[in-house]
Scaffold this motif. Structure first.
Motif, PDB file in Angstrom:
ATOM      1  N   LEU A  54     -67.343  58.665 -12.428  1.00  0.00           N
ATOM      2  CA  LEU A  54     -67.620  57.650 -11.418  1.00  0.00           C
ATOM      3  C   LEU A  54     -68.545  58.299 -10.402  1.00  0.00           C
ATOM      4  O   LEU A  54     -68.351  59.460 -10.043  1.00  0.00           O
ATOM      5  CB  LEU A  54     -66.333  57.192 -10.728  1.00  0.00           C
ATOM      6  CG  LEU A  54     -65.199  56.688 -11.631  1.00  0.00           C
ATOM      7  CD1 LEU A  54     -63.980  56.345 -10.793  1.00  0.00           C
ATOM      8  CD2 LEU A  54     -65.653  55.499 -12.439  1.00  0.00           C
ATOM      9  N   ARG A 148     -65.929  52.575 -10.143  1.00  0.00           N
ATOM     10  CA  ARG A 148     -64.554  52.059 -10.130  1.00  0.00           C
ATOM     11  C   ARG A 148     -63.968  52.095 -11.537  1.00  0.00           C
ATOM     12  O   ARG A 148     -64.653  51.802 -12.514  1.00  0.00           O
ATOM     13  CB  ARG A 148     -64.564  50.629  -9.616  1.00  0.00           C
ATOM     14  CG  ARG A 148     -63.218  50.000  -9.495  1.00  0.00           C
ATOM     15  CD  ARG A 148     -63.366  48.589  -8.862  1.00  0.00           C
ATOM     16  NE  ARG A 148     -62.147  47.846  -9.033  1.00  0.00           N
ATOM     17  CZ  ARG A 148     -61.833  47.118 -10.100  1.00  0.00           C
ATOM     18  NH1 ARG A 148     -62.667  47.025 -11.096  1.00  0.00           N
ATOM     19  NH2 ARG A 148     -60.692  46.476 -10.163  1.00  0.00           N
ATOM     20  N   GLY A 172     -55.900  52.097  -9.744  1.00  0.00           N
ATOM     21  CA  GLY A 172     -57.310  51.849  -9.515  1.00  0.00           C
ATOM     22  C   GLY A 172     -57.894  53.068  -8.828  1.00  0.00           C
ATOM     23  O   GLY A 172     -57.335  53.560  -7.849  1.00  0.00           O
ATOM     24  N   ALA A 174     -61.439  54.370  -7.175  1.00  0.00           N
ATOM     25  CA  ALA A 174     -62.743  53.844  -6.766  1.00  0.00           C
ATOM     26  C   ALA A 174     -63.377  54.718  -5.701  1.00  0.00           C
ATOM     27  O   ALA A 174     -62.685  55.312  -4.870  1.00  0.00           O
ATOM     28  CB  ALA A 174     -62.586  52.417  -6.235  1.00  0.00           C
ATOM     29  N   GLU A 176     -65.338  54.292  -2.517  1.00  0.00           N
ATOM     30  CA  GLU A 176     -65.631  53.267  -1.519  1.00  0.00           C
ATOM     31  C   GLU A 176     -66.312  53.954  -0.346  1.00  0.00           C
ATOM     32  O   GLU A 176     -65.663  54.661   0.416  1.00  0.00           O
ATOM     33  CB  GLU A 176     -64.348  52.561  -1.083  1.00  0.00           C
ATOM     34  CG  GLU A 176     -63.675  51.818  -2.224  1.00  0.00           C
ATOM     35  CD  GLU A 176     -62.343  51.177  -1.852  1.00  0.00           C
ATOM     36  OE1 GLU A 176     -61.959  51.237  -0.654  1.00  0.00           O
ATOM     37  OE2 GLU A 176     -61.693  50.619  -2.751  1.00  0.00           O
TER      38      GLU A 176
END
Length: 185
Positions: A54, A148, A172, A174, A176
């Protein structure tokens, strides 16, 4: 100064950030709570046993769905270079620096406990049952985007699951902004 504050200051200093930016760069983990024996979740399935990268312009992480959803790498950008914030878990023989500890964390002495008058003995009790039973198990990738990832684990799919009750978990992961956020349910 707490260890967390020292770590935040060190990361911020390494990337040349001021105090406000430093606070935003620290990895934030938001834990909701494990839902025990929840109803099945509808999702689109993505097959990925290999590590998943990611990334954004300022942060990158490598996740290992087949190793309990462990984080294998974490790096932040400073100018034109990347600064590794944890040891590389992809190196042969290396252990990940971060993993999910479900359905319990810490240790259960001799793998024995009692709940509502019933005694339970876990199989993985060499000295103590430690850090749950999902950290070395594969998780399904159910959603994947550039910054994500959503992973799911269902103990019904593991015949040798070492816990008296079934669990279903979803995490989850992610990026951000300048933060890595993990939400567990």
């Amino acid at each position: 100064m707490t260890a967390s504050a020292r770590s935040s200051a060190a990361i911020g200093a390494a990337i040349g950030a001021g105090p406000v930016r430093r606070a935003a760069i620290v990895v934030r983990v938001c834990v909701l709570f494990l839902v025990v024996a929840a109803a099945p979740m509808a999702s689109r399935r993505c097959d990925a046993a290999d590590p998943v990268d990611l990334a954004t312009e300022s942060l990158r992480v490598t996740v290992a769905p087949d190793r309990g959803g462990s984080l294998l790498t974490l790096a932040v950008r400073r100018g034109d270079s990347w600064i590794e914030l944890m040891p590389d878990g992809r190196v042969a023989g290396a252990r990940p620096s971060s993993w999910l500890m479900l359905p319990y964390s810490n240790r259960i002495r001799d793998g024995r406990f009692s709940f509502q008058g019933t005694a339970h003995q876990l199989r993985s009790a060499k000295n103590h049952a430690i850090h749950g039973d999902v950290r070395n198990r594969p998780w399904r990738v159910t959603e994947r985007e550039p910054a994500r990832l959503v992973l799911e684990f269902d103990s019904h799919e593991a015949a040798d699951f070492d816990w008296p009750w079934p669990i279903r978990a979803r995490v989850g992961i992610a990026i951000e902004g300048d933060a890595l956020v993990q939400r567990l349910s």
